[in-house]
Design an enzyme around this catalytic site. Structure first.
Site, PDB file in Angstrom:
ATOM      1  N   SER A   1      36.817  39.442  42.336  1.00 40.73           N
ATOM      2  CA  SER A   1      37.440  38.657  41.282  1.00 40.73           C
ATOM      3  C   SER A   1      37.296  39.402  39.968  1.00 40.73           C
ATOM      4  CB  SER A   1      36.742  37.295  41.189  1.00 40.73           C
ATOM      5  OG  SER A   1      37.005  36.678  39.950  1.00 40.73           O
TER       6      SER A   1
ATOM      7  N   ASP B   1      46.460  34.918  38.996  1.00 42.59           N
ATOM      8  CA  ASP B   1      46.105  36.211  39.566  1.00 42.59           C
ATOM      9  C   ASP B   1      47.208  36.951  40.320  1.00 42.59           C
ATOM     10  OD1 ASP B   1      43.771  35.016  38.692  1.00 42.59           O
ATOM     11  OD2 ASP B   1      42.554  35.977  40.205  1.00 42.59           O
TER      12      ASP B   1
END
EC number: 4.2.1.9
Length: 614
Positions: free
Chosen positions: A515, A123
């Protein structure tokens, strides 16, 4: 002619000491005339997306040496957002992006490297390295570790991923045995989580930015075809190095390739494929490092006319990243956008003169290349493993159905408007973002009652205690870049809302973020954040909130002047942007919060804030 940066440490009598140290690393006389290329790795045993990268750096290094360069590998940190999720560990995730960018700058500038190959995956690592690449502006090629295979189990008809495990765990009707089976099956291999979550979204965007090779975002980590991407990256970076330093071709530099038109291509792709909302945050930050005027206004403008051409988990259970690859990968999505006149096709890439040339060669609907067709047949093996390149499974056929397949043409788009939208209104004056690809059509316009929480922890506890009911707009505030600090992801609250059967009857609004695994009416990045005095901090439980995605608006429905009255009352009490709840915050996070901007600026450091402290 630009001079090789490394000559600062390898040439001249006064550099005898530096050369002596270089020799101690294995360099010989003939190496001091070669480009020194940094291999920026991010191997760690903490993260499944990086657990297989240990040998990748040396694989790239050997190819650099074959091509006439000197390779020097170093490592940077990598945080697993899924493991850090749901506790104070998530406070460190977004700040790690800046540490990664800084660490790359420190190593590359301290040792005067001429170019970089960035081996990223998850990420914050890809955006952190992209920020460094734009900041340094030396030749670079990105190659990621690749996506995880989707999970398989006889107990589910669809592919599984991390989010399935989170959702089922909070479903009180599911047996312990069923939860355990989903848990054991959801994440079967090394690689970045298998849906269009943040990691895979960002790796796909490197293709649109022109900084990685075709297939970078979609070839699964376990497939033998991925080896060729690492090998080609090693050869390619030496060519780019010589192009710049010996042939004075500045067009190969990151800021030349990643110009504003390329950033527009990246957000166009993101919107078309329904990528993670985090990509907006990261693209804004990367653009600032490139000194580009690329803002939320640009994203809002583009989001209004780009259709959604691809729908992948978590926005559907039918497709994962491995299915996108079978349908032709990112180059085929870009090809459909180009045919719809929605792409800047004149942008250069690290591997082709222009994006148009790249599409002509790699889009499966255009090229007649059997080699390209074979490449996009690379598929999952369904064998749990942590080993890269461990299988060579191929799909029997490609998915070229642009009317009803994974990737659609503009004429057969999943929706006329894309998968991401920017909303503004009296509680988000500088904007907020929503992944429309994950929102049910029945709640694109939603009026609900505010249920205010002052932290993610409180929101989770109240959702699990059934205090949140249908028709609620759960507000989670003081979780922005400054207020958190660190802008936590809200995957647990949104997952638990789904577990409680409220996915189509509730909304969640936060100055934090989500997320890439989040779906539903989840609106984040509210700017200005509560800790910066944003109006989200003035909302009270019971207020009515109207969310209107088609008209790109979000407002708390109050009488004229009510917000101003509340602000005056707050100011009269001597309000300061302090946390309204106990939370232990380290000195490292306090330093981050001191300089952090709100999400509409990419949550980057604002050094002007230092001036006010002097």
């Amino acid at each position: 002619m630009p001079q090789y940066r490394s000559r600062t440490t390898t040439q001249g009598r006064n550099m005898a000491g530096a050369r002596a140290l270089w020799r101690a690393t294995g360099m010989k006389d003939e190496d001091f005339q070669k480009p020194i290329i940094a291999v920026v790795n991010s191997f760690t045993q903490f993260v499944p997306g990086h657990v297989h990268l240990k040998d990748m750096g040396q694989l790239v290094a050997r190819e650099i040496e074959k091509a006439g360069g000197v390779a020097k590998e170093f490592n940077t940190i990598a945080v697993d957002d899924g493991i850090a999720m749901g506790h104070d560990g998530m406070l460190y995730s977004l700040p790690s992006r800046d540490i990664i960018a800084d660490s790359v700058e420190y190593m590359v500038n301290a040792h005067c490297a001429d170019a970089m190959v960035c081996i990223s995956n998850c990420d914050k690592i890809t955006p952190g390295m992209l920020m460094a690449a734009m900041r340094l502006n030396i030749p670079v090629v990105f190659v990621s570790g690749g996506p995880m295979e989707a999970g398989k189990t006889k107990l589910a008809e669809h592919g599984l991923d991390l989010v399935d495990a989170m959702v089922i765990a909070a479903d009180s009707s599911a047996s312990d045995e069923y939860v355990a089976e989903i848990e054991r099956s959801a994440c079967p291999t090394c690689g970045s989580c298998s849906g269009m979550f943040t990691a895979n979204s960002m790796n796909c965007l490197t293709e649109a930015l022109g900084l990685s090779l075709p297939g970078n975002g979609t070839v699964v980590a376990t497939h033998s075809d991925r080896r060729a991407l690492f090998e080609r990256a090693g050869h390619l970076i030496v060519d780019l190095c010589k192009d710049y330093y010996e042939r004075e071709n500045a067009n190969v530099l990151p800021r030349s390739i990643g110009n504003k038109a390329a950033f527009e291509n990246a957000i166009t792709l993101d919107i078309a494929m329904g990528g993670s909302t985090n990509t907006i945050l990261h693209l804004l930050a990367i653009a600032q490092e490139a000194e580009l005027d690329f803002t939320m206004e640009d994203i809002d403008r583009i989001s209004r006319y780009v259709p959604q051409l691809c729908k992948v988990a978590p926005n559907t259970q039918k497709y994962h990243i491995e299915d996108v690859h079978r349908a032709g990968g990112i180059m085929s999505i870009l090809g459909e956008l180009a045919r719809g006149n929605l792409l800047n096709v004149d942008c250069p890439t690290v591997h082709s003169p222009t994006m148009a040339d790249a599409i002509a060669q790699w889009d499966i609907t255009q090229t007649g290349s059997a080699e390209v067709a074979e490449f996009y047949k690379a598929g999952p093996a369904g064998i749990p493993t942590q080993t890269a390149f461990s299988q060579s499974t191929r799909w029997q056929s490609l998915d070229g159905d642009r009317a009803d397949g994974c990737i659609r043409s503009v004429e057969h788009a999943y929706s006329k408007e894309g998968g991401l939208a920017v909303l503004t209104g009296n509680i988000a004056e500088q904007g907020c973002v929503v992944k429309t690809a994950g929102v049910d059509e029945s709640i694109l316009v939603f009026e609900g009652t505010a249920y205010v929480t002052e932290s993610q922890d409180q929101a989770v506890a109240d959702i699990l205690a059934d205090k949140v009911t249908a028709g609620s707009v759960v507000i989670v505030r003081y979780e922005g870049p400054k207020g958190g600090p660190g802008m936590q992801e809200m995957l647990y609250p949104t997952s638990y809302i789904k577990s409680k059967g409220l996915g189509k009857s509730c909304a969640l609004l936060t100055d934090g973020r989500f997320s890439g695994g989040t779906s539903g009416l989840s609106i984040g990045h509210v700017s200005p954040e509560a800790a910066a005095g944003g109006a989200i901090g003035l909302v009270k439980t019971g207020d009515k909130i109207l969310i209107d995605i088609p008209n790109r608006s979000i407002n708390v429905l109050l009488e004229d002047g009510e917000l101003e009255k509340r602000r005056a009352e707050q100011d009269a009490k001597g309000w300061k942007p302090e946390l309204p709840r106990p939370r232990k915050v380290s000195s490292a996070l306090k330093a981050y919060a001191l300089l952090a901007t709100s999400a509409d600026k990419g949550a980057v450091r604002d050094l002007k804030k230092l001036e006010s402290l002097q």
